[in-house]
Design an enzyme around this catalytic site. Sequence first.
Site, PDB file in Angstrom:
ATOM      1  CG  ASP A  30      27.673  47.818  21.965  1.00  0.00           C
ATOM      2  OD1 ASP A  30      28.559  47.933  23.056  1.00  0.00           O
ATOM      3  OD2 ASP A  30      26.906  46.702  21.800  1.00  0.00           O
ATOM      4  CB  THR A 121      42.015  44.154  30.839  1.00  0.00           C
ATOM      5  OG1 THR A 121      41.821  45.767  31.048  1.00  0.00           O
ATOM      6  CG2 THR A 121      42.975  43.761  31.627  1.00  0.00           C
ATOM      7  CD  GLU A 151      42.045  53.653  28.275  1.00  0.00           C
ATOM      8  OE1 GLU A 151      42.130  53.797  27.147  1.00  0.00           O
ATOM      9  OE2 GLU A 151      42.835  54.525  28.866  1.00  0.00           O
ATOM     10  CG  PHE A 152      47.335  52.179  31.826  1.00  0.00           C
ATOM     11  CD1 PHE A 152      47.360  50.935  32.711  1.00  0.00           C
ATOM     12  CD2 PHE A 152      47.742  52.222  30.650  1.00  0.00           C
ATOM     13  CE1 PHE A 152      48.284  50.192  32.329  1.00  0.00           C
ATOM     14  CE2 PHE A 152      48.619  51.430  30.194  1.00  0.00           C
ATOM     15  CZ  PHE A 152      48.988  50.289  30.946  1.00  0.00           C
ATOM     16  CG  LEU A 250      50.279  53.659  50.148  1.00  0.00           C
ATOM     17  CD1 LEU A 250      51.599  54.453  50.814  1.00  0.00           C
ATOM     18  CD2 LEU A 250      50.311  52.197  50.663  1.00  0.00           C
ATOM     19  N   GLY A 257      37.145  47.512  44.900  1.00  0.00           N
ATOM     20  CA  GLY A 257      35.996  47.064  43.939  1.00  0.00           C
ATOM     21  C   GLY A 257      36.354  47.487  42.655  1.00  0.00           C
ATOM     22  CB  CYS A 260      40.183  47.114  36.698  1.00  0.00           C
ATOM     23  SG  CYS A 260      39.670  47.646  35.288  1.00  0.00           S
ATOM     24  CE  LYS A 263      37.988  41.753  33.882  1.00  0.00           C
ATOM     25  NZ  LYS A 263      37.200  42.229  32.556  1.00  0.00           N
ATOM     26  NE  ARG A 327      31.041  47.186  35.570  1.00  0.00           N
ATOM     27  CZ  ARG A 327      31.984  47.657  34.571  1.00  0.00           C
ATOM     28  NH1 ARG A 327      32.151  46.715  33.637  1.00  0.00           N
ATOM     29  NH2 ARG A 327      32.129  48.912  34.432  1.00  0.00           N
TER      30      ARG A 327
HETATM   31  C1  UDX Z   1      41.395  50.853  38.009  1.00  0.00           C
HETATM   32  C2  UDX Z   1      42.870  51.508  37.511  1.00  0.00           C
HETATM   33  O1  UDX Z   1      43.395  52.386  38.585  1.00  0.00           O
HETATM   34  C3  UDX Z   1      42.868  51.924  36.078  1.00  0.00           C
HETATM   35  O2  UDX Z   1      44.253  52.324  36.009  1.00  0.00           O
HETATM   36  C4  UDX Z   1      42.367  50.794  35.477  1.00  0.00           C
HETATM   37  O3  UDX Z   1      42.442  51.130  34.035  1.00  0.00           O
HETATM   38  C5  UDX Z   1      41.110  50.178  35.814  1.00  0.00           C
HETATM   39  O4  UDX Z   1      41.252  49.962  37.216  1.00  0.00           O
HETATM   40  P1  UDX Z   1      39.346  52.017  38.716  1.00  0.00           P
HETATM   41  O5  UDX Z   1      38.772  50.734  38.711  1.00  0.00           O
HETATM   42  O6  UDX Z   1      38.510  52.979  37.907  1.00  0.00           O
HETATM   43  O7  UDX Z   1      40.707  51.978  37.926  1.00  0.00           O
HETATM   44  O8  UDX Z   1      39.130  52.587  40.037  1.00  0.00           O
HETATM   45  P2  UDX Z   1      40.449  53.062  41.084  1.00  0.00           P
HETATM   46  O9  UDX Z   1      40.410  54.512  41.504  1.00  0.00           O
HETATM   47  O10 UDX Z   1      41.770  52.262  40.783  1.00  0.00           O
HETATM   48  O11 UDX Z   1      40.166  52.309  42.577  1.00  0.00           O
HETATM   49  C6  UDX Z   1      39.953  50.840  42.703  1.00  0.00           C
HETATM   50  C7  UDX Z   1      39.486  50.466  43.861  1.00  0.00           C
HETATM   51  O12 UDX Z   1      40.506  50.563  44.894  1.00  0.00           O
HETATM   52  C8  UDX Z   1      38.191  51.359  44.385  1.00  0.00           C
HETATM   53  O13 UDX Z   1      37.314  50.325  44.952  1.00  0.00           O
HETATM   54  C9  UDX Z   1      38.822  52.296  45.273  1.00  0.00           C
HETATM   55  O14 UDX Z   1      38.026  52.511  46.497  1.00  0.00           O
HETATM   56  C10 UDX Z   1      39.914  51.282  45.798  1.00  0.00           C
HETATM   57  N1  UDX Z   1      41.120  52.270  46.498  1.00  0.00           N
HETATM   58  C11 UDX Z   1      41.901  52.876  45.768  1.00  0.00           C
HETATM   59  C12 UDX Z   1      41.516  52.093  47.946  1.00  0.00           C
HETATM   60  O15 UDX Z   1      40.703  51.237  48.536  1.00  0.00           O
HETATM   61  N2  UDX Z   1      42.325  52.618  48.117  1.00  0.00           N
HETATM   62  C13 UDX Z   1      43.208  53.297  47.688  1.00  0.00           C
HETATM   63  O16 UDX Z   1      44.177  54.196  48.110  1.00  0.00           O
HETATM   64  C14 UDX Z   1      42.946  53.530  46.233  1.00  0.00           C
END
Ligand code: UDX
Length: 434
Positions: A30, A121, A151-152, A250, A257, A260, A263, A327
């Site tokens: 970095d 991404t 990356e997922f 669901l 939020g 990912c 954005k 974030r």
């Molecule tokens: C997400 C993707 O799941 C991941 O594959 C990708 O690489 C990056 O973005 P992340 O942002 O870490 O991961 O969190 P995630 O668990 O997916 O939740 C995202 C947002 O959705 C959270 O604010 C969570 O509270 C909200 N959420 C998730 C809901 O409101 N309801 C749900 O059923 C699932």
Amino acid sequence: MKIAVIGTGYVGMVTAAGLAELGHRVIGADKDGEKIGRILSGVVPIYEPGLDELLAANIQKGRLSFSAELNPVIRDADVIFVCVGTPQHADGSADMSQIEEVSRLIADNLDRYKLVVEKSTVPVKTSHWIKRTIGLHKKTDTAFDIASNPEFLREGSAVSDFLHPDRIIVGVETDRARDILCGIYGRFKDRLVVTNIDTAELIKHASNSFLALKISYINLISNICEKTDANVEQVAEGMGLDPRIGGRFLKAGIGYGGSCFPKDIKALVKIGEDLGVDMSLLKEADRINFDRVRLVIEKVKQALWILKDKRIAILGLAFKPETDDIREAPSINIIRELVREGARLRLYDPQATDNMKLVFSPEPGRLEYFASPYLAAEGTNALLLLTEWEEFAGLELDKIKGTMANPIIIDGRNIFAPAALRKLGFEYYSIGRK
Ligand code: UDX
């Protein structure tokens, strides 16, 4: 194979540690020397369960190191994973300047064949720009390849996601690049999906936008539940039993939020519109998500009427549990709105307090941070739950009730069972159920 991972954010740190755990020799790099200094002294810059241990174990085994000297790191590497940030411009498009900067550094240091793997991404077609940039600036006639390996991983379970992936997308344009990447991920060969680069890039944006759409969909359904006797959790359960739909993502609530979904959905809208595709479906999903803040504020007003000088405890600031990340957390807009209405806020989160203090500085009597949920709840007119930390499900509600001025809970994540809360004497509001 010597692997360099450029960028030490969430994705970079987990990728570096994860690849080392797979047995590769990895250097995380970095340009932020201070950050690298902290990592080298054992301070992990992010809170991510299991990451500290994974880093320590692999550093100790000599497979993982870190450096702020990008030029030698790149020169020394056979494969370079690009994990730098792609923040958002005001129009929703991704700011690709850090990707360009790294591409130019790679061009400067291209002394032998290297495989450049984009993991950040990025919009579809980014690899074309990386390739062009390296091609334009390289100083020798050395061959190189570009690949996309999106990356997922999810924050909070990133380490486990890396080590137990559902699928690994490998977007390549040559056999050589395919063989190298498939070799790196050899342990997961039954989960490798090999595509061309455009497809791999699009899989990432399309997956995240679909999941965001799924959340907005259930939130929309929860609005109908609130006006009827339907219960959104049972609706989601009933829908999810159909394997074509699936029960995950669901969960109705205060909206998605994180770094990912908000954005990525905007970025895909921009990508589609730039290509002349009507993207209203995703725009609407994003608008529904934005509207969740208004819904929460309406519920608070339904409980407290005038918010000026009302004391409200907020439990949960992180955008989801098991992370310190705020974030795009829905809590930020909710707090902003409550502050605008003149409410007095008492905030608590198990991990995200320090980050939130950078957004809202403490102000005695108006906005304060507390070290426990019980302290935050003291003397409040209502308690607002915004993140479903496991700790909250185990709260001693009798104790909380005893210290609150009014026993009112507004549960933005459906943590509690309505009947149980009412039995305890709380006035209880939740999402999409009575
Ligand atoms: C997400 C993707 O799941 C991941 O594959 C990708 O690489 C990056 O973005 P992340 O942002 O870490 O991961 O969190 P995630 O668990 O997916 O939740 C995202 C947002 O959705 C959270 O604010 C969570 O509270 C909200 N959420 C998730 C809901 O409101 N309801 C749900 O059923 C699932």
